[in-house]
Scaffold this motif. Structure first.
Motif, PDB file in Angstrom:
ATOM      1  N   ARG A 103       0.831  -1.211   0.000  1.00 36.57           N
ATOM      2  CA  ARG A 103       0.000   0.000   0.000  1.00 36.57           C
ATOM      3  C   ARG A 103       0.867   1.264   0.000  1.00 36.57           C
ATOM      4  O   ARG A 103       0.580   2.224  -0.719  1.00 36.57           O
ATOM      5  CB  ARG A 103      -0.940  -0.012   1.215  1.00 36.57           C
ATOM      6  N   ILE A 104       1.941   1.241   0.796  1.00 34.03           N
ATOM      7  CA  ILE A 104       2.823   2.419   0.863  1.00 34.03           C
ATOM      8  C   ILE A 104       3.592   2.598  -0.441  1.00 34.03           C
ATOM      9  O   ILE A 104       3.744   3.728  -0.941  1.00 34.03           O
ATOM     10  CB  ILE A 104       3.787   2.318   2.059  1.00 34.03           C
ATOM     11  N   SER A 105       4.071   1.500  -1.006  1.00 31.34           N
ATOM     12  CA  SER A 105       4.798   1.595  -2.277  1.00 31.34           C
ATOM     13  C   SER A 105       3.897   2.177  -3.359  1.00 31.34           C
ATOM     14  O   SER A 105       4.328   3.024  -4.154  1.00 31.34           O
ATOM     15  CB  SER A 105       5.302   0.217  -2.696  1.00 31.34           C
TER      16      SER A 105
ATOM     17  N   ASP B 188       4.527   5.820  -4.793  1.00 31.57           N
ATOM     18  CA  ASP B 188       5.138   5.563  -6.096  1.00 31.57           C
ATOM     19  C   ASP B 188       6.652   5.380  -5.979  1.00 31.57           C
ATOM     20  O   ASP B 188       7.421   5.777  -6.854  1.00 31.57           O
ATOM     21  CB  ASP B 188       4.814   6.687  -7.082  1.00 31.57           C
ATOM     22  N   VAL B 189       7.064   4.781  -4.854  1.00 25.25           N
ATOM     23  CA  VAL B 189       8.479   4.473  -4.627  1.00 25.25           C
ATOM     24  C   VAL B 189       8.656   2.957  -4.698  1.00 25.25           C
ATOM     25  O   VAL B 189       7.937   2.219  -4.020  1.00 25.25           O
ATOM     26  CB  VAL B 189       8.943   4.993  -3.246  1.00 25.25           C
ATOM     27  N   PRO B 190       9.588   2.465  -5.508  1.00 31.20           N
ATOM     28  CA  PRO B 190       9.719   1.023  -5.686  1.00 31.20           C
ATOM     29  C   PRO B 190      10.306   0.305  -4.474  1.00 31.20           C
ATOM     30  O   PRO B 190      11.043   0.889  -3.673  1.00 31.20           O
ATOM     31  CB  PRO B 190      10.649   0.893  -6.893  1.00 31.20           C
ATOM     32  N   CYS B 191       9.945  -0.965  -4.372  1.00 31.62           N
ATOM     33  CA  CYS B 191      10.453  -1.830  -3.311  1.00 31.62           C
ATOM     34  C   CYS B 191      10.850  -3.159  -3.937  1.00 31.62           C
ATOM     35  O   CYS B 191      10.088  -3.740  -4.713  1.00 31.62           O
ATOM     36  CB  CYS B 191       9.366  -2.030  -2.250  1.00 31.62           C
ATOM     37  N   PHE B 192      12.040  -3.627  -3.615  1.00 34.95           N
ATOM     38  CA  PHE B 192      12.564  -4.870  -4.177  1.00 34.95           C
ATOM     39  C   PHE B 192      12.835  -5.858  -3.047  1.00 34.95           C
ATOM     40  O   PHE B 192      13.052  -5.463  -1.902  1.00 34.95           O
ATOM     41  CB  PHE B 192      13.850  -4.609  -4.955  1.00 34.95           C
ATOM     42  N   VAL B 193      12.834  -7.151  -3.376  1.00 35.89           N
ATOM     43  CA  VAL B 193      13.063  -8.183  -2.369  1.00 35.89           C
ATOM     44  C   VAL B 193      14.149  -9.128  -2.870  1.00 35.89           C
ATOM     45  O   VAL B 193      14.182  -9.498  -4.051  1.00 35.89           O
ATOM     46  CB  VAL B 193      11.768  -8.963  -2.053  1.00 35.89           C
ATOM     47  N   ALA B 194      15.029  -9.558  -1.972  1.00 37.71           N
ATOM     48  CA  ALA B 194      16.269 -10.248  -2.348  1.00 37.71           C
ATOM     49  C   ALA B 194      16.098 -11.736  -2.652  1.00 37.71           C
ATOM     50  O   ALA B 194      16.779 -12.584  -2.073  1.00 37.71           O
ATOM     51  CB  ALA B 194      17.314 -10.062  -1.250  1.00 37.71           C
TER      52      ALA B 194
END
Length: 334
Positions: A114-116, A120-126
């Motif tokens: 919801r925050i991303s 409109d700020v991207p979030c990546f996962v390793a």
């Protein structure tokens, strides 16, 4: 769309994962460098900064996120704090790159999403194994039809207890439910297996259930889990995890069964990929890079620079938490 030509990373957490798997890789990619690191332990933070040539260190996460020199944040802490730090970063307009699993629960993943979306700020996962040559070869074999139409899959994982598991007064954080997300080693290791299967098959798990027990009695969380699941393309699968097995039962394997052959491979040991089909029996050795997260980190940086699209993001990672929580019976959502 947010674009950052020169990515200046701040690390929240500087534990084991950052020493070899990920940390050095951030400074190998063009247009990427680490400028600050944070740990609640000042001695640990200062030592890490000194050893890796990092300019500044902090003992407070908000201070690191607020540092004007930091424009992207790598979150390498236990899962219980992933959502808090990821949201903190995105609210500050700074992309987040989170260690797996994405969060301590499916519900926390939804908060991050919801925050991303709203910022409109991207979030990546390793889920870096997707980008390793070893698993790229597996995916290529399956997608090329070398084992025909995929019919079913099976995960088999068993290991004896570690010495630390017997230390009831100082258990590893992975065995502390309030820190690790409540699933012990299962919540730490199975995410890679689940993510890889969805990536290799190009299909999502839409049904999952499981049974879990504490058979060894060494700690409070589950040590033995069995599950079954179904992908949206109709493929079904089963899985077993045991973290208190006898040495002779040790196993690290995924087998994919097709109507014209089978392929089996390991997830953590990188044993030779084994293919059996009409052409016979093949064992394929594939070497991975020294810094195993380097290919993914490069893709993340290139995404932020506007040169590529990284699909290892918060949306793809959320489905993994959904599957794990369904297997553990943590919620009843469909």
């Amino acid at each position: 769309m947010l674009q950052i030509d020169n990515v200046r990373w701040g690390f929240i957490g500087c534990g084991e994962a950052t020493e070899k798997k990920s940390g050095p890789a951030f400074s190998v990619v063009d247009g990427s460098r680490v400028v600050a690191v944070m740990s609640r332990n000042e001695e640990k933070a200062s030592s890490y900064a000194r050893r890796h040539g990092i300019d500044r260190y902090y003992t407070d996460a908000q201070s690191l996120v607020s540092d004007p020199e930091v424009n992207a944040v790598y979150i390498a802490t236990p899962p219980s704090s992933h959502a808090t730090f990821a949201i903190m970063s995105m609210m500050a307009g700074k992309p987040a790159y989170i260690e797996k699993p994405m969060a301590a629960s499916y519900e926390e993943c939804l908060r991050i999403n919801r925050i991303s979306k709203s910022t409109d700020v991207p979030c990546f996962v390793a889920y870096y194994r997707r980008y390793l040559p070893y698993f790229g070869r597996v995916r290529e074999i399956v997608r090329n039809g070398e084992i025909g139409k995929v019919l079913s899959v099976q995960i088999r994982f068993a290991v004896p207890p570690r010495e630390l598991d017997y230390n009831t007064k100082n258990l590893p954080w992975r065995l502390q439910p309030d820190i690790a997300g409540g699933g012990g080693y299962f919540y730490d290791l199975s995410p890679h297996q689940i993510d890889l299967l969805q990536y290799i098959l190009g299909s999502h798990i839409i049904e999952a259930e499981g049974f879990h027990s504490n058979m060894g009695g060494l700690y409070k969380v589950e040590d033995t889990i069995n599950a079954c699941f179904k992908f949206d393309n109709g493929v079904t699968g089963s899985a077993s995890w045991c973290f208190v097995s006898y040495e002779s039962a040790r196993s690290d394997m995924i087998e994919i069964v097709g109507d014209q052959g089978t392929i089996s491979f390991s997830v953590f040991e990188y044993t030779p990929i084994v293919v059996d089909n009409k052409d016979g029996h093949k064992e394929i050795v594939v070497v991975n890079p020294s810094y195993v997260q380097l290919p993914l980190i490069e893709n993340v940086v290139h995404h932020l620079q506007g040169k590529a699209v990284c699909e290892c993001n918060n949306i793809s990672a959320t489905s993994v938490n959904w599957v794990m929580d369904k297997i553990l019976g943590k919620f009843k959502l469909q």
